[in-house]
Write an enzyme that holds these catalytic residues in place. Structure first.
Site, PDB file in Angstrom:
ATOM      1  N   THR A  88       0.663  -1.377   0.105  1.00 30.80           N
ATOM      2  CA  THR A  88      -0.157   0.030   0.016  1.00 30.80           C
ATOM      3  C   THR A  88       0.981   1.208   0.194  1.00 30.80           C
ATOM      4  O   THR A  88       0.801   2.047  -0.938  1.00 30.80           O
ATOM      5  CB  THR A  88      -0.973   0.049   1.173  1.00 30.80           C
ATOM      6  OG1 THR A  88      -2.047  -0.949   0.919  1.00 30.80           O
ATOM      7  CG2 THR A  88      -1.787   1.452   1.207  1.00 30.80           C
ATOM      8  N   TRP A 130       0.306  -9.731   3.523  1.00 25.94           N
ATOM      9  CA  TRP A 130      -0.131  -9.154   2.115  1.00 25.94           C
ATOM     10  C   TRP A 130       0.626  -9.800   0.986  1.00 25.94           C
ATOM     11  O   TRP A 130      -0.092 -10.002  -0.088  1.00 25.94           O
ATOM     12  CB  TRP A 130       0.217  -7.577   2.123  1.00 25.94           C
ATOM     13  CG  TRP A 130      -0.970  -6.874   2.885  1.00 25.94           C
ATOM     14  CD1 TRP A 130      -1.800  -6.016   2.172  1.00 25.94           C
ATOM     15  CD2 TRP A 130      -1.452  -6.777   4.273  1.00 25.94           C
ATOM     16  NE1 TRP A 130      -2.563  -5.207   3.240  1.00 25.94           N
ATOM     17  CE2 TRP A 130      -2.379  -5.649   4.331  1.00 25.94           C
ATOM     18  CE3 TRP A 130      -1.038  -7.214   5.457  1.00 25.94           C
ATOM     19  CZ2 TRP A 130      -2.979  -5.563   5.356  1.00 25.94           C
ATOM     20  CZ3 TRP A 130      -1.705  -7.114   6.606  1.00 25.94           C
ATOM     21  CH2 TRP A 130      -2.737  -6.153   6.804  1.00 25.94           C
ATOM     22  N   ASN A 176      -4.375 -11.210   2.766  1.00 26.56           N
ATOM     23  CA  ASN A 176      -5.167 -10.147   2.713  1.00 26.56           C
ATOM     24  C   ASN A 176      -5.997  -9.759   1.705  1.00 26.56           C
ATOM     25  O   ASN A 176      -5.269  -9.528   0.574  1.00 26.56           O
ATOM     26  CB  ASN A 176      -4.379  -8.767   3.290  1.00 26.56           C
ATOM     27  CG  ASN A 176      -5.124  -7.609   3.264  1.00 26.56           C
ATOM     28  OD1 ASN A 176      -5.857  -7.362   4.349  1.00 26.56           O
ATOM     29  ND2 ASN A 176      -5.048  -6.829   2.335  1.00 26.56           N
ATOM     30  N   GLU A 177      -7.194  -9.835   1.659  1.00 31.48           N
ATOM     31  CA  GLU A 177      -8.104  -9.427   0.506  1.00 31.48           C
ATOM     32  C   GLU A 177      -7.715  -9.979  -0.870  1.00 31.48           C
ATOM     33  O   GLU A 177      -7.931  -9.614  -1.791  1.00 31.48           O
ATOM     34  CB  GLU A 177      -7.849  -7.691   0.314  1.00 31.48           C
ATOM     35  CG  GLU A 177      -8.514  -7.154   1.578  1.00 31.48           C
ATOM     36  CD  GLU A 177      -8.372  -5.615   1.405  1.00 31.48           C
ATOM     37  OE1 GLU A 177      -7.789  -5.027   0.364  1.00 31.48           O
ATOM     38  OE2 GLU A 177      -8.664  -4.830   2.350  1.00 31.48           O
ATOM     39  N   GLU A 252     -10.734  -5.007   9.288  1.00 31.35           N
ATOM     40  CA  GLU A 252     -10.090  -4.037   8.735  1.00 31.35           C
ATOM     41  C   GLU A 252     -11.422  -2.951   8.316  1.00 31.35           C
ATOM     42  O   GLU A 252     -12.204  -3.419   7.542  1.00 31.35           O
ATOM     43  CB  GLU A 252      -9.262  -4.170   7.446  1.00 31.35           C
ATOM     44  CG  GLU A 252      -8.585  -2.816   6.902  1.00 31.35           C
ATOM     45  CD  GLU A 252      -7.475  -3.357   5.696  1.00 31.35           C
ATOM     46  OE1 GLU A 252      -6.977  -4.187   5.878  1.00 31.35           O
ATOM     47  OE2 GLU A 252      -7.274  -2.259   4.696  1.00 31.35           O
ATOM     48  N   ARG A 378     -15.211   4.138   2.473  1.00 33.37           N
ATOM     49  CA  ARG A 378     -16.101   3.069   1.770  1.00 33.37           C
ATOM     50  C   ARG A 378     -16.786   2.380   3.095  1.00 33.37           C
ATOM     51  O   ARG A 378     -16.388   2.393   3.971  1.00 33.37           O
ATOM     52  CB  ARG A 378     -15.115   2.127   1.150  1.00 33.37           C
ATOM     53  CG  ARG A 378     -14.169   1.429   1.807  1.00 33.37           C
ATOM     54  CD  ARG A 378     -13.318   0.432   0.966  1.00 33.37           C
ATOM     55  NE  ARG A 378     -12.320   1.051   0.406  1.00 33.37           N
ATOM     56  CZ  ARG A 378     -11.003   1.353   0.957  1.00 33.37           C
ATOM     57  NH1 ARG A 378     -10.720   0.995   2.327  1.00 33.37           N
ATOM     58  NH2 ARG A 378     -10.291   1.979   0.339  1.00 33.37           N
TER      59      ARG A 378
END
Length: 690
Positions: A88, A130, A176-177, A252, A378
């Site tokens: 990120t 991640w 993650n995601e 998160e 969001r």
């Protein structure tokens, strides 16, 4: 007629002020266990600048985050398990760059976990990857190709935390995601159990709610997963998730600019994640905004600390919003039932009641955040209204005997009025089990039987803000082996300090990633780069000594100015990039990191066999490049980007060393050049002039 209309309107408003009766009653039983409020360091490099703050200010910041009954008093610290790739705002180093080695001195998450535990021994620790080093995927871009190998890699991180730091990891995640893999989850659970780590609980899948459907169909999977963790749920859950019977987490959330609207977002979701979605834990991304401005999601943290050179930091509203819950609860408390202490106010807002394990203490948190003052980044927030009201409260069950509650109050400002954050008010009187509380839009109340609570502060304010210092020099001598240089932030690859046998370059910064990692970003980032300084720099000079690795070496290195992007957009960075390729004896001046926009190129001339000093000076629309003090070019460059960071890096995966970095303004450098009079300095910025 006018007076009559006004009188009628006043009566109508008075009627609307009733918010109905809110009941707090434990006699009907309790609901889910409260699992804590947390912050997330990583995903990635979000705590990078905190590490080298002056000790006094660094300790103060850590107290605001972790010290019980002082500031945010966080109950969970979630950290990235570094994987050598952009996640990120930067890359975080893996404990195993390569399959044949382990090192638990890299990175700063170990240090951060230690500092959190020092302040709060009861804080829970949660690790999540991640990215992964390339070797984990056996040459593929998937961690699931060899699930046993990946599980062992994660196991070693948990074991290393205990062996080297006496840190017990409480929770572990999957990826993650990104897509989860059911066989891998089962193998990961078995790997931990077989190694005496059944106490490490699993959170899955750190994305959406989809895994709940698989949990219902697979009993082995269900037994492997302890908590369903989702991201940015908008306070809502799914029927499938509820049917699993698992504890539900917003593992998160927030990710919102930390002004007062961001604080309002945080206040609303901390309550309504449970009110609407039965989520028993909410974790903020990120813990602390401690990364350069112009990197992605600037200031999306509970507080901000971006100037280690000055010591300046800012305590923002989310710190005190967090305190409304964390200073008056602990993990293991239980929520009251919906309709008997958890719910919505009729006039807008929400309330939750929590009870201590011995059922002797009660904490109530009420928020009345308006729509426009509680927007999160969001997801989209449907419209709703909040109006002033009087809340009539009834206490039943064991609470019927209460005569008063302590009151803590916040009201963020969205205009000219002053902020009010975490102020203790007069006690709320309770008569015959009843009390009333007047509430207005955009307020947060904590009502509690507990006598604790403190709005922590320090005698001296943080130092004044200052820009990144110029001139700036770094010889990398003050670091321990494999530590990251403080003010340089890797965006692709990993840059660590290493000892050498060269007496003239005793410690150097080395790019150490040898092959492409399993990346989290949606695009491949194959040009290692670290950046530093100020995104507003325009006319700048940078020089550095460089050496290609003799074994596993990269082909070329670069120094850059006006680098305008980082994060997953790092490959799209524009700026002025001077690449040199000593073995090929050529250079390329490009307008972007990927060298697809070439400005000019040429031969290097005489090149040293080991170390070479490469220099780049940019002023206006002219750049001057030098190698070992000899001018390579004096060339017109694009006017965009007009400003940006200084960058260092390599043209490919592999080892390269950097030493004796110097950054200063172009003007100052010209004045210090030998044999250059001030009146002749302008010649350096006439294209083609030497």
């Amino acid at each position: 007629m006018m007076f009559a209309t006004l009188a009628f309107a006043a009566v109508a408003v008075f009627v609307e002020l009733s918010a109905g009766v809110v009941i707090f009653d434990d006699s009907v039983g309790l609901e889910r266990q409260f699992d804590g409020i947390g912050g997330l360091s990583g995903g990635g490099a979000t705590s990078k600048l905190l590490v080298n703050y002056p000790k006094k200010q660094r300790d103060e910041i850590l107290d605001y985050l972790f010290k019980p009954n002082f500031g945010a008093s966080l109950q969970i610290l979630k950290v990235e398990i570094g994987g050598d790739a952009q996640s990120t705002d930067g890359t975080e180093s893996s404990h195993m760059h390569n399959s044949w080695e382990e090192n638990y001195q890299r990175g700063y998450e170990w240090w951060l976990m230690l500092e959190a535990k020092k302040r709060n021994p009861n804080i829970k620790l949660y690790g999540l990857p991640w990215t992964f080093p390339g070797w984990v995927g056996d040459g593929t871009r998937s961690p699931y190709t060899n699930p046993k190998q990946t599980a062992t890699y994660i196991l070693k991180w948990v074991q290393g935390a205990k062996k080297y730091y006496n840190l017990t990891i409480d929770y572990i995640g999957v990826w993650n995601e990104r897509d989860y893999n059911i066989p891998y989850i089962k193998i990961l659970r078995k790997t931990f159990d077989d190694n005496g780590l059944s106490n490490v609980r699993m959170v899955a899948a750190d994305g959406g709610w989809g895994i709940a459907n698989d949990i219902q169909k697979d009993s082995v999977l269900a037994s492997a997963i302890d908590y369903i963790g989702t991201h940015y749920p908008g306070t809502l859950t799914t029927t499938a998730a509820m049917k699993t019977g698992k504890q539900l987490w917003s593992s998160e959330d927030f990710s919102t600019f930390n002004d007062n609207v961001g604080g309002g977002c945080w206040a609303r979701i901390l309550n309504q994640n449970y009110v609407n979605g039965y989520m028993t834990s909410t974790i903020s991304w990120n813990l602390i905004a401690s990364y350069y401005q112009a990197l992605p999601f600037y200031r999306d943290g509970l507080m901000t600390a971006v100037e280690p050179w000055s010591g300046n930091y800012v305590v923002q509203s989310p710190i005190w919003i967090t305190a409304h819950t964390t200073q008056f609860t602990e993990i293991g408390w239980k929520y009251l039932r919906h309709g008997a202490g958890v719910g919505k106010l009729e006039t807008g807002g929400s309330f939750v009641g929590l009870v201590s394990p011995d059922e002797k203490d009660l904490t109530i948190v009420i928020e009345t955040m308006s729509h426009d003052h509680s927007l999160c980044i969001r997801p989209a927030l449907p419209p709703y209204n909040v109006t002033p009201a009087t809340v009539e409260i009834e206490f039943k069950g064991s609470f019927a005997a209460l005569t008063s509650l302590n009151v803590w109050y916040s009201k963020p400002s969205y205009g000219n009025e002053a902020d009010v954050f975490f102020m203790k008010q007069n006690k709320l009187s309770i008569v015959n089990g009843k009390a009333s509380l007047k509430v207005n839009p955009d307020e947060i109340y904590t009502l509690t039987t507990l006598e604790v609570g403190q709005k922590g502060t320090f005698d001296n304010a943080p130092p004044a803000s200052k820009p990144f210092p110029l001139p700036y020099t770094e010889d990398f001598e003050a670091y321990r082996e494999q530590e990251e240089p403080f003010n340089l932030v890797p965006q692709v690859g990993c840059f660590e300090v290493h000892n050498t046998s060269d007496p003239t370059h005793r410690q150097v910064m080395r790019q150490v990633v040898l092959s492409a990692p399993i990346e989290w970003c949606p695009i491949n980032l194959d040009f290692p780069i670290t950046i530093g300084g100020n995104s507003n720099w325009t006319d700048i000079y940078a020089e550095v000594d460089v050496k290609l690795g003799e074994v596993n070496g990269t082909n070329g290195v670069f120094v850059a100015a006006r680098v305008d992007q980082g994060g997953c957009n790092a490959f799209s960075s524009t700026g002025i990039f001077l690449y040199i390729f000593p073995k090929k004896n050529n250079y390329i001046l490009a307008n972007n990191l990927g060298r697809t926009s070439v400005i000019t190129s040429g031969q290097l001339g005489e090149v040293e066999s080991s170390w070479n000093k490469v220099s780049l000076m940019v002023k206006g629309t002219v750049a001057v490049g030098m190698l070992n003090g000899k001018t390579l070019f004096n060339h017109t460059v694009p006017s965009k980007p007009a400003s940006g960071f200084v960058g260092l890096g390599t043209d490919s995966w592999g080892i390269a060393d950097f030493d004796n970095l110097k950054i200063t303004s172009a003007e100052d450098q010209l004045h210090h050049l030998h044999h250059v009079k001030k009146e002749d300095a302008k010649l350096y910025f006439v294209p083609g002039a030497h």
